[in-house]
Design a protein around this motif. Sequence first.
Motif, PDB file in Angstrom:
ATOM      1  N   SER A   1      17.138 -23.493  15.528  1.00 43.67           N
ATOM      2  CA  SER A   1      17.955 -22.985  16.643  1.00 43.67           C
ATOM      3  C   SER A   1      17.151 -22.069  17.569  1.00 43.67           C
ATOM      4  CB  SER A   1      19.165 -22.229  16.102  1.00 43.67           C
ATOM      5  OG  SER A   1      18.762 -20.992  15.523  1.00 43.67           O
ATOM      6  N   GLY A   2      15.924 -21.748  17.182  1.00 43.61           N
ATOM      7  CA  GLY A   2      15.073 -20.943  18.056  1.00 43.61           C
ATOM      8  C   GLY A   2      14.859 -19.519  17.618  1.00 43.61           C
ATOM      9  N   VAL A   3      15.456 -19.106  16.499  1.00 47.05           N
ATOM     10  CA  VAL A   3      15.235 -17.755  15.986  1.00 47.05           C
ATOM     11  C   VAL A   3      13.836 -17.703  15.375  1.00 47.05           C
ATOM     12  CG1 VAL A   3      16.024 -15.953  14.414  1.00 47.05           C
ATOM     13  CG2 VAL A   3      17.686 -17.456  15.535  1.00 47.05           C
ATOM     14  N   LYS A   4      12.995 -16.835  15.909  1.00 52.41           N
ATOM     15  CA  LYS A   4      11.615 -16.734  15.441  1.00 52.41           C
ATOM     16  C   LYS A   4      11.536 -15.642  14.380  1.00 52.41           C
ATOM     17  CE  LYS A   4       8.327 -17.409  18.362  1.00 52.41           C
ATOM     18  NZ  LYS A   4       7.330 -17.255  19.488  1.00 52.41           N
ATOM     19  N   VAL A   5      11.240 -16.038  13.135  1.00 49.58           N
ATOM     20  CA  VAL A   5      11.196 -15.100  12.015  1.00 49.58           C
ATOM     21  C   VAL A   5       9.753 -14.938  11.547  1.00 49.58           C
ATOM     22  CG1 VAL A   5      11.983 -14.602   9.668  1.00 49.58           C
ATOM     23  CG2 VAL A   5      13.515 -15.778  11.280  1.00 49.58           C
ATOM     24  N   PHE A   6       9.323 -13.706  11.437  1.00 48.86           N
ATOM     25  CA  PHE A   6       8.029 -13.368  10.840  1.00 48.86           C
ATOM     26  C   PHE A   6       8.340 -12.685   9.520  1.00 48.86           C
ATOM     27  CE2 PHE A   6       4.196 -10.847  10.160  1.00 48.86           C
ATOM     28  CZ  PHE A   6       3.175 -11.718  10.536  1.00 48.86           C
ATOM     29  N   GLN A   7       8.117 -13.392   8.417  1.00 50.70           N
ATOM     30  CA  GLN A   7       8.517 -12.922   7.091  1.00 50.70           C
ATOM     31  C   GLN A   7       7.383 -12.139   6.433  1.00 50.70           C
ATOM     32  OE1 GLN A   7      11.593 -13.682   5.949  1.00 50.70           O
ATOM     33  NE2 GLN A   7      11.579 -13.517   3.718  1.00 50.70           N
ATOM     34  N   ILE A   8       7.732 -10.979   5.863  1.00 52.19           N
ATOM     35  CA  ILE A   8       6.771 -10.180   5.100  1.00 52.19           C
ATOM     36  C   ILE A   8       7.359  -9.977   3.704  1.00 52.19           C
ATOM     37  CG2 ILE A   8       5.421  -8.057   4.983  1.00 52.19           C
ATOM     38  CD1 ILE A   8       5.999  -7.706   7.999  1.00 52.19           C
ATOM     39  N   GLU A   9       6.691 -10.517   2.689  1.00 55.95           N
ATOM     40  CA  GLU A   9       7.199 -10.426   1.323  1.00 55.95           C
ATOM     41  C   GLU A   9       6.196  -9.707   0.438  1.00 55.95           C
ATOM     42  OE1 GLU A   9      10.108 -14.323   1.294  1.00 55.95           O
ATOM     43  OE2 GLU A   9       8.487 -14.226  -0.178  1.00 55.95           O
ATOM     44  N   THR A  10       6.730  -8.897  -0.469  1.00 60.26           N
ATOM     45  CA  THR A  10       5.904  -8.142  -1.398  1.00 60.26           C
ATOM     46  C   THR A  10       6.376  -8.373  -2.825  1.00 60.26           C
ATOM     47  OG1 THR A  10       7.339  -6.193  -1.271  1.00 60.26           O
ATOM     48  CG2 THR A  10       5.551  -6.334   0.327  1.00 60.26           C
ATOM     49  N   THR A  11       5.478  -8.212  -3.773  1.00 60.96           N
ATOM     50  CA  THR A  11       5.840  -8.286  -5.185  1.00 60.96           C
ATOM     51  C   THR A  11       5.426  -6.997  -5.880  1.00 60.96           C
ATOM     52  OG1 THR A  11       3.748  -9.389  -5.785  1.00 60.96           O
ATOM     53  CG2 THR A  11       5.646 -10.792  -5.259  1.00 60.96           C
ATOM     54  N   LEU A  12       6.113  -6.718  -6.992  1.00 70.79           N
ATOM     55  CA  LEU A  12       5.881  -5.499  -7.764  1.00 70.79           C
ATOM     56  C   LEU A  12       5.383  -5.842  -9.164  1.00 70.79           C
ATOM     57  CD1 LEU A  12       9.227  -3.637  -6.974  1.00 70.79           C
ATOM     58  CD2 LEU A  12       7.001  -3.143  -5.981  1.00 70.79           C
ATOM     59  N   ASN A  13       4.686  -4.905  -9.764  1.00 71.50           N
ATOM     60  CA  ASN A  13       4.435  -5.051 -11.198  1.00 71.50           C
ATOM     61  C   ASN A  13       5.649  -4.541 -11.966  1.00 71.50           C
ATOM     62  OD1 ASN A  13       4.255  -2.232 -11.247  1.00 71.50           O
ATOM     63  ND2 ASN A  13       2.025  -2.209 -11.459  1.00 71.50           N
ATOM     64  N   THR A  14       5.585  -4.600 -13.283  1.00 68.68           N
ATOM     65  CA  THR A  14       6.752  -4.227 -14.101  1.00 68.68           C
ATOM     66  C   THR A  14       6.562  -2.876 -14.782  1.00 68.68           C
ATOM     67  OG1 THR A  14       5.831  -5.585 -15.884  1.00 68.68           O
ATOM     68  CG2 THR A  14       7.549  -6.575 -14.522  1.00 68.68           C
ATOM     69  N   ASN A  15       5.824  -1.996 -14.140  1.00 69.84           N
ATOM     70  CA  ASN A  15       5.702  -0.625 -14.635  1.00 69.84           C
ATOM     71  C   ASN A  15       6.964   0.116 -14.218  1.00 69.84           C
ATOM     72  OD1 ASN A  15       4.651   1.685 -15.784  1.00 69.84           O
ATOM     73  ND2 ASN A  15       3.381   2.196 -14.012  1.00 69.84           N
ATOM     74  N   THR A  16       8.030  -0.123 -14.971  1.00 72.03           N
ATOM     75  CA  THR A  16       9.376   0.193 -14.499  1.00 72.03           C
ATOM     76  C   THR A  16       9.805   1.628 -14.720  1.00 72.03           C
ATOM     77  OG1 THR A  16       9.938  -2.104 -15.026  1.00 72.03           O
ATOM     78  CG2 THR A  16      11.769  -0.619 -14.590  1.00 72.03           C
ATOM     79  N   PHE A  17       9.368   2.254 -15.808  1.00 73.67           N
ATOM     80  CA  PHE A  17       9.905   3.573 -16.161  1.00 73.67           C
ATOM     81  C   PHE A  17       8.794   4.620 -16.251  1.00 73.67           C
ATOM     82  CE2 PHE A  17      12.843   0.421 -17.876  1.00 73.67           C
ATOM     83  CZ  PHE A  17      14.013   0.828 -17.259  1.00 73.67           C
TER      84      PHE A  17
ATOM     85  N   PRO B   1       5.448  -9.746 -20.177  1.00 78.29           N
ATOM     86  CA  PRO B   1       4.039  -9.408 -19.978  1.00 78.29           C
ATOM     87  C   PRO B   1       3.883  -7.944 -19.563  1.00 78.29           C
ATOM     88  CG  PRO B   1       4.607 -11.463 -18.853  1.00 78.29           C
ATOM     89  CD  PRO B   1       5.891 -10.839 -19.296  1.00 78.29           C
ATOM     90  N   GLU B   2       2.733  -7.377 -19.872  1.00 78.07           N
ATOM     91  CA  GLU B   2       2.466  -6.011 -19.439  1.00 78.07           C
ATOM     92  C   GLU B   2       2.263  -5.978 -17.923  1.00 78.07           C
ATOM     93  OE1 GLU B   2      -0.824  -4.724 -21.812  1.00 78.07           O
ATOM     94  OE2 GLU B   2       0.487  -4.067 -23.446  1.00 78.07           O
ATOM     95  N   PRO B   3       2.451  -4.813 -17.308  1.00 79.95           N
ATOM     96  CA  PRO B   3       2.335  -4.726 -15.840  1.00 79.95           C
ATOM     97  C   PRO B   3       0.958  -5.152 -15.336  1.00 79.95           C
ATOM     98  CG  PRO B   3       3.367  -2.756 -16.720  1.00 79.95           C
ATOM     99  CD  PRO B   3       2.873  -3.537 -17.905  1.00 79.95           C
ATOM    100  N   LEU B   4       0.966  -5.949 -14.277  1.00 74.66           N
ATOM    101  CA  LEU B   4      -0.285  -6.306 -13.624  1.00 74.66           C
ATOM    102  C   LEU B   4      -0.856  -5.089 -12.900  1.00 74.66           C
ATOM    103  CD1 LEU B   4       0.690  -9.733 -12.000  1.00 74.66           C
ATOM    104  CD2 LEU B   4      -0.723  -9.377 -14.034  1.00 74.66           C
ATOM    105  N   LYS B   5      -2.145  -5.139 -12.654  1.00 70.02           N
ATOM    106  CA  LYS B   5      -2.797  -4.056 -11.928  1.00 70.02           C
ATOM    107  C   LYS B   5      -2.286  -4.024 -10.494  1.00 70.02           C
ATOM    108  CE  LYS B   5      -7.365  -2.245 -10.708  1.00 70.02           C
ATOM    109  NZ  LYS B   5      -8.830  -2.493 -10.766  1.00 70.02           N
ATOM    110  N   ALA B   6      -1.947  -2.844 -10.025  1.00 69.65           N
ATOM    111  CA  ALA B   6      -1.458  -2.688  -8.652  1.00 69.65           C
ATOM    112  C   ALA B   6      -2.599  -2.808  -7.654  1.00 69.65           C
ATOM    113  CB  ALA B   6      -0.767  -1.338  -8.501  1.00 69.65           C
ATOM    114  N   LEU B   7      -2.249  -3.142  -6.420  1.00 71.10           N
ATOM    115  CA  LEU B   7      -3.243  -3.176  -5.357  1.00 71.10           C
ATOM    116  C   LEU B   7      -3.826  -1.782  -5.161  1.00 71.10           C
ATOM    117  CD1 LEU B   7      -1.388  -5.366  -2.699  1.00 71.10           C
ATOM    118  CD2 LEU B   7      -3.186  -6.089  -4.282  1.00 71.10           C
ATOM    119  N   GLU B   8      -5.150  -1.682  -5.068  1.00 69.64           N
ATOM    120  CA  GLU B   8      -5.797  -0.388  -4.918  1.00 69.64           C
ATOM    121  C   GLU B   8      -5.529   0.231  -3.552  1.00 69.64           C
ATOM    122  OE1 GLU B   8      -9.924  -0.717  -5.805  1.00 69.64           O
ATOM    123  OE2 GLU B   8      -9.601  -1.240  -7.913  1.00 69.64           O
ATOM    124  N   ASN B   9      -5.392  -0.602  -2.541  1.00 64.86           N
ATOM    125  CA  ASN B   9      -5.167  -0.121  -1.173  1.00 64.86           C
ATOM    126  C   ASN B   9      -4.005  -0.892  -0.561  1.00 64.86           C
ATOM    127  OD1 ASN B   9      -5.265   0.852   1.438  1.00 64.86           O
ATOM    128  ND2 ASN B   9      -7.279  -0.006   1.917  1.00 64.86           N
TER     129      ASN B   9
END
Length: 528
Positions: free
Chosen positions: A250-266, A40-48
Motif C-alpha cells: 500500500s506504500g507504507v515504507k517501514v525501516f525495521q530495527i530488531e534486537t535480540t537479548l541474552n538470557t542473563n535474566t536476574f 542454554p547459558e547466556p550468550l556473550k553480549a555485544l561489547e559495543n
Amino acid sequence: MPRPGFLLEVESSSPPTLFWHGEGFRLERLPVGSRVLYPPEPLKALENPRGAIREALRSPVGDAKPLEDLLFADMKLTIAFDDVSLPLPAMKAPDIRQMVIEEVLEIAARKGVDDVVLIAALALHRRMTDEELRHCLGSRVFDSFSPHGLLTQHDAEDPDNLVHLGLTSQGEDVEINRRAAESDLLVYVNINLVAMDGGHKSVATGLASYKSIKHHHNPQTMVNSKSFMDQHHSELHSSNWRMGRLIAKSGVKVFQIETTLNTNTFPENFGFLQKREWEWELKDRLGFIGASKLLGHTPRRVARSVFHSILSPHAMTSVSAGEVEAVHEITTANVLKQQNIDVEGQSDILTMGLPYICPYNVNSIMNPILVACLGLGYFFNMYRGRPLVRQGGVVIISHPTKWEFHPVHHPSYIDFFEEVLADTTDPVSISERYEERYATDPWYRHLYRTSYAYHGVHPFYMWYWCAHALDHLSQVIILGGERRSVERLGFSCASTLDDALEIARHYVGSSPSLTHLHSPPVLMANVT
C-alpha cells in the motif's frame, strides 16, 4: 563459549528441582527417570552495542538503503517502539530502545528532519505510565518529546487516527495507525525476546485496530498455530505476514530495527535461578533459603512489588536493520542460537513453574487468566516440531493462582472471569457468545483510551492463546493453586506434586514419562 542447553535424566541421587511458584519458589523431587530441560547459558553480549546499532543503520539488509539516505528535510518521520510488555523483566538502563532511538534521532537531526513523532505500539495493551516511558526511552528522549505532545501511544479505538489500507487475500482487514501509515518513513524499534516477536507482527499488530487484530487473535487461528514460536507452523504468523505485505504494497515504507537479548535474566542476588541445582554453591543455597524465608513472611502485595522492581542485566546480542523480512530472518536465527535445545521424543506429562511476571502484568497482578495464558499459551508453545507433551498428555503448572485482579489494569478480566468462565470455558463458544459485547463496550473502551486498562477484549485473547494446548491435552493441573480459582478455569487442583502426579495417572497411565521445563530463562525445545 557458554554452555548449550542440557537435558538431565533424574536419578535417585539427583537434588530437588527448582520450580518457580509466582512470587516464590518450590523445590520438588521429580520421579526417577524424569527429564529436566535446562536452557542454554547466556550468550556473550555485544561489547559495543551503540557501535553495532550505528553499523546496522549504515549497512541495512534486504533491499533497504542506509537510514541516512532515507531521511530528508521537511519529511514526516515516525518512530514506533515495543511497549512495556518487553523485555521481561525490564532491563537495567539504558534500555535497548533508548539506545536505538537516540541513534536514529542523531541521524535525523543531521539531515534536518523536524517532523518526528514517537509512538508506543500498544495494540490492545494498556497505556504506559510516564515512569515506564522514561525508563524505556531515557530522560533525554522523554523530556524532548513528551512535553510537546510528540511522544504518543497508539490508540486502537481512535477512528480519526486509523486508516484502512485494504483486505488481504484471505479477506483480513488491515487498519493501522494513521500517523504511521501517512509518514514518509516509519522506523520500528523492536526487542525480540522469543521467536514469535518482531517481523511483520510489529506493525500489523502493534499499530493495528481491533478490526484488524481480531482476524488472527481468535480460537480458530490459535488452534491452527502449532506453536506460535515455529513460524512455518503458525497461522498467527501467516496472518501477520499477509497483513504486513499488504501494508508494504500500500506504500507504507517501514525501516525495521530488531534486537535480540541474552538470557542473563536476574541480578546476582538471584543467581541461583539461572544455575543447575547440582551446581549450586554455598552462596546459591543460602540465597535460595534466604529468599524463600523472606518471601514466606512477606505479604503478597509487598513481595509482588519487590519482584517487579527487579531490573534485569540481560544485554544485546545482535541488532539488524532494513527490510522487514530480511531483518527478521537474521533475528530469528539469533534468538534460536540463544534458546535452542534439541529434545528427542515427547512425554506423557509436562511440568512447569510459572514466575510472577508475563507480558501482560508488568507492575501489576498475575491474575488466573494470565496464569493460564503464560502456562498454556507461552510455555507450552516453547517448541518447534512437536510439543514436549504428547497428544492427550497432561500439563502440571506450579503457581498460587489467587483470585486477584488489578482493578485499573484488568477491569474486563474481572467480569470475564466472573461472568464468561462461570458459563463456559470453551474458546469457540466464548468467542461466539461474548466477544463482541466486551470488545465494543463503551466503558471498557473509555478505560482503555483514558486510563491504564487493557482493551475490553483482551482477556478473551488471553484465553484463546490457550486454545492449542487445551485442544492437545487431556487435563491441566495447577499445583499449589487456590481451588476456587483453578476450578473456575476448568482445571484440576493439587496441593502436592505427588497428588498432581496421581491425578495425571488417571489420564496417561500408571507409569508416565515426565519432562520438566526449567524456565525462565526461556528456552526453545526442538522436539523430534
